[in-house]
Design an enzyme around this catalytic site. Sequence first.
Site, PDB file in Angstrom:
ATOM      1  N   ASP A   1      24.154 -34.573   3.153  1.00  0.00           N
ATOM      2  CA  ASP A   1      22.780 -34.731   3.640  1.00  0.00           C
ATOM      3  C   ASP A   1      22.581 -36.009   4.446  1.00  0.00           C
ATOM      4  O   ASP A   1      22.386 -37.092   3.886  1.00  0.00           O
ATOM      5  CB  ASP A   1      21.828 -34.710   2.444  1.00  0.00           C
ATOM      6  CG  ASP A   1      20.384 -34.770   2.888  1.00  0.00           C
ATOM      7  OD1 ASP A   1      19.497 -34.790   2.014  1.00  0.00           O
ATOM      8  OD2 ASP A   1      20.146 -34.814   4.109  1.00  0.00           O
TER       9      ASP A   1
ATOM     10  N   ASP B   1      18.854 -34.471  10.455  1.00  0.00           N
ATOM     11  CA  ASP B   1      18.830 -34.243   9.010  1.00  0.00           C
ATOM     12  C   ASP B   1      19.515 -32.943   8.620  1.00  0.00           C
ATOM     13  O   ASP B   1      18.932 -31.859   8.752  1.00  0.00           O
ATOM     14  CB  ASP B   1      17.357 -34.231   8.553  1.00  0.00           C
ATOM     15  CG  ASP B   1      17.238 -34.013   7.059  1.00  0.00           C
ATOM     16  OD1 ASP B   1      16.123 -33.735   6.582  1.00  0.00           O
ATOM     17  OD2 ASP B   1      18.271 -34.105   6.359  1.00  0.00           O
TER      18      ASP B   1
HETATM   19  C1  LIG Z   1      14.314 -42.052   4.291  1.00  0.00           C
HETATM   20  C2  LIG Z   1      13.958 -43.505   4.395  1.00  0.00           C
HETATM   21  N1  LIG Z   1      14.474 -44.454   3.660  1.00  0.00           N
HETATM   22  O1  LIG Z   1      13.971 -45.652   4.030  1.00  0.00           O
HETATM   23  C3  LIG Z   1      13.135 -45.459   5.072  1.00  0.00           C
HETATM   24  C4  LIG Z   1      12.417 -46.536   5.827  1.00  0.00           C
HETATM   25  C5  LIG Z   1      13.075 -44.101   5.278  1.00  0.00           C
HETATM   26  C6  LIG Z   1      12.254 -43.406   6.280  1.00  0.00           C
HETATM   27  N2  LIG Z   1      10.905 -43.188   5.905  1.00  0.00           N
HETATM   28  C7  LIG Z   1      10.402 -43.703   4.643  1.00  0.00           C
HETATM   29  C8  LIG Z   1      10.280 -41.922   6.273  1.00  0.00           C
HETATM   30  C9  LIG Z   1      11.098 -40.745   5.889  1.00  0.00           C
HETATM   31  C10 LIG Z   1      10.979 -39.996   4.767  1.00  0.00           C
HETATM   32  C11 LIG Z   1      11.888 -39.009   4.929  1.00  0.00           C
HETATM   33  N3  LIG Z   1      12.513 -39.191   6.083  1.00  0.00           N
HETATM   34  N4  LIG Z   1      12.035 -40.280   6.689  1.00  0.00           N
HETATM   35  C12 LIG Z   1      13.510 -38.331   6.603  1.00  0.00           C
HETATM   36  C13 LIG Z   1      13.375 -36.996   5.990  1.00  0.00           C
HETATM   37  N5  LIG Z   1      13.263 -37.128   4.567  1.00  0.00           N
HETATM   38  C14 LIG Z   1      14.199 -36.604   3.743  1.00  0.00           C
HETATM   39  C15 LIG Z   1      15.214 -35.825   4.247  1.00  0.00           C
HETATM   40  C16 LIG Z   1      16.159 -35.329   3.356  1.00  0.00           C
HETATM   41  N6  LIG Z   1      17.179 -34.561   3.770  1.00  0.00           N
HETATM   42  N7  LIG Z   1      16.096 -35.638   2.058  1.00  0.00           N
HETATM   43  C17 LIG Z   1      15.072 -36.393   1.621  1.00  0.00           C
HETATM   44  N8  LIG Z   1      14.126 -36.891   2.434  1.00  0.00           N
HETATM   45  C18 LIG Z   1      12.178 -37.900   4.057  1.00  0.00           C
END
Ligand SMILES: Cc1noc(C)c1CN(C)Cc1cc2n(n1)CCN(c1cc(N)ncn1)C2
Length: 404
Positions: free
Chosen positions: A294, A110
């Site tokens: 990102d 990330d």
């Molecule tokens: C994401 C995602 N999308 O569909 C699924 C399944 C997922 C994973 N899942 C829901 C869980 C999750 C939530 C996050 N992640 N993984 C990765 C880090 N997150 C970020 C990073 C960042 N740079 N910016 C915003 N949030 C939030």
Amino acid sequence: MQTFGAFLVSFLAASGMAAALPTEGQKTASIEVAYNKNYVAHGPTALFKAKRKYGAPISDNLRAAVAAKHSLTKRQTGSANTNPSDSADDEYITSVSIGTPAQVLPLDFDTGSSDLWVFSSETPKSSASGHVTYSPSKSSTAKKLSGSTWSIEYGDKSSSSGDVYTDVVTIGGFSVKTQAVESATKVSTQFVQDTVISGLVGLGFDIGNQVSPRPQKTWFSNAASSLAEPLFTADLRHQETGSYNFGFIDTSLAKGTIGYTPADGSEGYWGFTATGYSVGGAKLNRNSITGIADTGTTLLLLPDNIVDAYYNNVESAQYDDSQEGVVFDCDEDLPSFSFGVGGQTITISGDLLNLTPIEEGSSTCFGGLQSSSDIGINIFGDVALKAALVVFDLGNERLGWAQK
Ligand SMILES: Cc1noc(C)c1CN(C)Cc1cc2n(n1)CCN(c1cc(N)ncn1)C2
């Protein structure tokens, strides 16, 4: 014979640095010399150079120390495959080895955050069910970072928190011996339910790290000084294997030339400014867009005026309150979306802008381009990154983009 001042001015002019040429009879010159705060000094090398310059004796130990730094470490690189987590390319999974013997975890890289955290033996069993976990007690090289804790909340309100160990962390064959590994004692529902990943590797800037009382360095920041070049590339792909490469650029991964633009790491993200955009292959306009690159965000999130300009070209597009986004008929031919960066044009094909049906078997699809209006920052997430080879160049504080 040039005076030292004249030599210095001509040397700096030749090296592209600013220099004020002395006018006739003037005996002084003033110059602006840029300071590269990413330069990683090496004491023995500085001593070696000074002794060599003035002919002082150089001991075998000093020679060995300099050789160790500059011969063995400079060729180091790493290369790791990364795979989409599901049919919507929601996130990308990369295998990471932690500890001795190695414990291999599937993690989400990330560039929008700066903490390496994992599901662990300290994560409540009910939350950890279905996840691969890291057990520091089973690693001979794990050490508790006593007194340190962490807590993080992401843009989608998902969160996690816990305590901290250091251990060896290997990515793509490159090892950082003493990496802060943040062990989760608490994880939010979004992560509990997302059993395909066991945590994150933050590839943002160190300033964004959430460990207290002493913030820790990211894996890449720890690795940078030993890599052949202090940079990494992201090659994310739609429904196929891509890669994260560390310390080198494989230009064969791209069709186009790499265009570079300054990166702003002051907020912890990889911030940059795109110089304009266009829909459907039209000429780029000059409306700049400041945002972040990102890898941890699925979507391309831009201002409402741009989102409207795009979807005005999609007959069936409409905002769906229940989906909290723009949806359209899955069989619509979507126009491409292009943006300018570093003198290059990156074009996201219409196919990449159709993310997925809103539910299994539905003929209504969710757009990869959505509004950033409720976020307050524009995010070039995976939908945009998939169209390019992206160079995250810490050494030169810049981002490189090349069409794929
Ligand atoms: C994401 C995602 N999308 O569909 C699924 C399944 C997922 C994973 N899942 C829901 C869980 C999750 C939530 C996050 N992640 N993984 C990765 C880090 N997150 C970020 C990073 C960042 N740079 N910016 C915003 N949030 C939030």
